[in-house]
Motif scaffolding. Structure first.
Motif, PDB file in Angstrom:
ATOM      1  N   PHE A   1     -25.391 -12.291 -62.667  1.00 14.31           N
ATOM      2  CA  PHE A   1     -24.172 -11.784 -63.308  1.00 14.31           C
ATOM      3  C   PHE A   1     -22.910 -12.059 -62.477  1.00 14.31           C
ATOM      4  CE2 PHE A   1     -27.663  -9.127 -64.937  1.00 14.31           C
ATOM      5  CZ  PHE A   1     -27.508  -9.321 -66.299  1.00 14.31           C
ATOM      6  N   TRP A   2     -22.828 -13.221 -61.874  1.00 12.75           N
ATOM      7  CA  TRP A   2     -21.605 -13.605 -61.157  1.00 12.75           C
ATOM      8  C   TRP A   2     -20.591 -14.178 -62.137  1.00 12.75           C
ATOM      9  CZ3 TRP A   2     -20.599 -15.404 -55.699  1.00 12.75           C
ATOM     10  CH2 TRP A   2     -21.315 -14.635 -54.777  1.00 12.75           C
ATOM     11  N   GLU A   3     -19.327 -13.819 -61.926  1.00 15.11           N
ATOM     12  CA  GLU A   3     -18.210 -14.360 -62.701  1.00 15.11           C
ATOM     13  C   GLU A   3     -18.388 -14.132 -64.207  1.00 15.11           C
ATOM     14  OE1 GLU A   3     -15.460 -15.889 -61.532  1.00 15.11           O
ATOM     15  OE2 GLU A   3     -15.948 -16.486 -59.479  1.00 15.11           O
ATOM     16  N   VAL A   4     -19.035 -13.019 -64.585  1.00 20.57           N
ATOM     17  CA  VAL A   4     -19.245 -12.733 -66.007  1.00 20.57           C
ATOM     18  C   VAL A   4     -18.058 -11.947 -66.555  1.00 20.57           C
ATOM     19  CG1 VAL A   4     -21.737 -12.712 -65.676  1.00 20.57           C
ATOM     20  CG2 VAL A   4     -20.472 -10.545 -65.663  1.00 20.57           C
ATOM     21  N   GLU A   5     -17.969 -11.895 -67.885  1.00 16.36           N
ATOM     22  CA  GLU A   5     -16.898 -11.157 -68.540  1.00 16.36           C
ATOM     23  C   GLU A   5     -17.446 -10.481 -69.794  1.00 16.36           C
ATOM     24  OE1 GLU A   5     -12.416 -11.983 -70.381  1.00 16.36           O
ATOM     25  OE2 GLU A   5     -13.395 -13.473 -69.090  1.00 16.36           O
ATOM     26  N   ASN A   6     -17.179  -9.198 -69.916  1.00 16.19           N
ATOM     27  CA  ASN A   6     -17.597  -8.408 -71.084  1.00 16.19           C
ATOM     28  C   ASN A   6     -19.118  -8.434 -71.264  1.00 16.19           C
ATOM     29  OD1 ASN A   6     -14.847  -7.988 -71.628  1.00 16.19           O
ATOM     30  ND2 ASN A   6     -14.754  -9.778 -72.982  1.00 16.19           N
ATOM     31  N   VAL A   7     -19.810  -7.878 -70.291  1.00 14.83           N
ATOM     32  CA  VAL A   7     -21.271  -7.816 -70.303  1.00 14.83           C
ATOM     33  C   VAL A   7     -21.709  -6.361 -70.191  1.00 14.83           C
ATOM     34  CG1 VAL A   7     -23.378  -8.421 -69.048  1.00 14.83           C
ATOM     35  CG2 VAL A   7     -21.552 -10.116 -69.315  1.00 14.83           C
ATOM     36  N   THR A   8     -22.654  -5.949 -71.074  1.00 13.66           N
ATOM     37  CA  THR A   8     -23.227  -4.612 -71.017  1.00 13.66           C
ATOM     38  C   THR A   8     -24.745  -4.733 -70.933  1.00 13.66           C
ATOM     39  OG1 THR A   8     -21.414  -3.693 -72.329  1.00 13.66           O
ATOM     40  CG2 THR A   8     -23.399  -2.368 -72.134  1.00 13.66           C
ATOM     41  N   VAL A   9     -25.339  -4.008 -69.982  1.00  8.91           N
ATOM     42  CA  VAL A   9     -26.788  -4.025 -69.777  1.00  8.91           C
ATOM     43  C   VAL A   9     -27.308  -2.599 -69.921  1.00  8.91           C
ATOM     44  CG1 VAL A   9     -28.661  -4.661 -68.223  1.00  8.91           C
ATOM     45  CG2 VAL A   9     -26.497  -5.946 -68.163  1.00  8.91           C
ATOM     46  N   TYR A  10     -28.299  -2.396 -70.797  1.00 10.02           N
ATOM     47  CA  TYR A  10     -28.871  -1.082 -71.064  1.00 10.02           C
ATOM     48  C   TYR A  10     -30.333  -1.024 -70.617  1.00 10.02           C
ATOM     49  CZ  TYR A  10     -25.014  -0.529 -74.494  1.00 10.02           C
ATOM     50  OH  TYR A  10     -23.797  -0.464 -75.135  1.00 10.02           O
ATOM     51  N   ASP A  11     -30.729   0.107 -70.043  1.00  8.22           N
ATOM     52  CA  ASP A  11     -32.150   0.436 -69.855  1.00  8.22           C
ATOM     53  C   ASP A  11     -32.926  -0.692 -69.179  1.00  8.22           C
ATOM     54  OD1 ASP A  11     -31.837   2.936 -71.347  1.00  8.22           O
ATOM     55  OD2 ASP A  11     -31.680   1.657 -73.111  1.00  8.22           O
ATOM     56  N   SER A  12     -32.410  -1.167 -68.066  1.00  4.15           N
ATOM     57  CA  SER A  12     -32.976  -2.349 -67.432  1.00  4.15           C
ATOM     58  C   SER A  12     -33.178  -2.156 -65.939  1.00  4.15           C
ATOM     59  CB  SER A  12     -32.068  -3.559 -67.683  1.00  4.15           C
ATOM     60  OG  SER A  12     -32.021  -3.871 -69.060  1.00  4.15           O
ATOM     61  N   GLU A  13     -33.985  -3.047 -65.364  1.00  2.00           N
ATOM     62  CA  GLU A  13     -34.257  -3.072 -63.929  1.00  2.00           C
ATOM     63  C   GLU A  13     -33.706  -4.367 -63.366  1.00  2.00           C
ATOM     64  OE1 GLU A  13     -38.199  -3.378 -61.082  1.00  2.00           O
ATOM     65  OE2 GLU A  13     -38.313  -2.114 -62.894  1.00  2.00           O
TER      66      GLU A  13
END
Length: 288
Positions: free
Chosen positions: A172-184
């Motif tokens: 997730f380097w240099e990302v934009e508008n990212v959502t992560v749910y319920d993760s490892e």
């Protein structure tokens, strides 16, 4: 729609320029560009051994198929793909593509897959090995991901990810508008230089996570014991339901955690240098 069943093809471009074609139990042997410049193709229970079989294909379904190691770079410059219950052992898949629907797919050499792709809707994907999956891709929805590939999700935009287990480095380097749910999320240097990265109900391990991040949000997350020097130079709003081993020079915002290990606030902190570090009992605030 023409049906081709129980046949083998090889060599150069054996089905070039065909349209409205259904392939069942077909084997594509060594060669190149077997199904190039085609449209409305259905492949079921097929095996692909030659290079570049699906280039410039518009509208196609791949169901219960297998891409052998020789079928590298098989899907490029194409759109409107539906893929299901398929195994891929070849690298460099999915390049410059749009409108991909995928379910129950396993990729055993995920080197440079999904580069510069748009509009991906994926359920139950496994990525093994390789580097830089999803580089420069946009508009991605994934529910169910297992990945041990390195440098996953770099330079992506507009991503929603659910129920993932990612073991990697520099994700997730240099990302934009990212959502992560319920993760490892396991690995070093998570989310550096990100913008609008949001992690919800996630467990995070690995050193120096979430540095140089802009408008970072964490909700109900937990940190592993190795998460040291977190949040350096980040603007952050975070609720951490665990201890944090170390925090270093967060720029602004508020972090609430169960407890803190090492807190480094020194002369190198960046303005506005007003991030609050709080405990869940709300009785202690570690002001800068």
């Amino acid at each position: 729609m023409e049906l081709i069943k129980d046949k083998e093809f090889g060599g150069e471009r054996p089905l070039f320029g065909t349209h409205d074609l259904q392939l069942e139990n077909v084997i594509i042997r060594a060669g190149e560009s077997a199904i190039k410049e085609c449209s409305n193709i259905i492949a079921t229970n097929c095996r692909f051994e030659g290079n570049y079989p699906f280039w410039h294909v518009h509208g196609f379904t791949i169901d219960r198929c297998f891409f052998d190691v020789g079928g590298r770079s098989a899907l490029w410059y194409s759109d409107h793909l539906k893929m299901k219950d398929t195994r891929i052992d070849a690298p460099k898949m999915f390049r410059e593509m749009s409108d991909i629907e995928m379910e129950n797919v396993e990729m055993n050499d995920a080197d440079e897959v999904f580069w510069r792709c748009n509009d991906l809707h994926i359920k139950n994907l496994k990525l093994h090995g390789g580097t830089y999956p999803f580089m420069f891709s946009n508009n991605i929805y994934i529910d169910g991901l297992e990945s041990d590939s390195k440098y996953v999700f770099q330079y992506v935009k507009n991503v929603e990810l659910h129920n993932a287990k990612i073991t990697t480095k520099d994700a997730f380097w240099e990302v934009e508008n990212v959502t992560v749910y319920d993760s490892e999320l396991n690995g070093e240097y998570l989310g550096w230089h990100s913008r609008n990265l949001r992690l919800v109900n996630c467990h995070i391990t690995g050193e120096q996570p979430l540095c140089y991040a802009h408008d970072l949000v964490l909700e109900n997350c937990t940190f592993g014991a190795d998460c040291d020097r977190a949040f350096e130079y980040s603007s952050v709003q975070a609720t951490i339901n665990s201890p944090i081993s170390g925090v270093k020079n967060p720029a602004t915002g508020c972090i609430t955690a169960e407890s803190y290990g090492e807190i480094i606030i020194d002369e190198n902190i960046k303005a506005p240098a007003d991030c609050e570090l709080k405990l869940w009992d709300d009785t202690t605030c570690f002001d800068q």
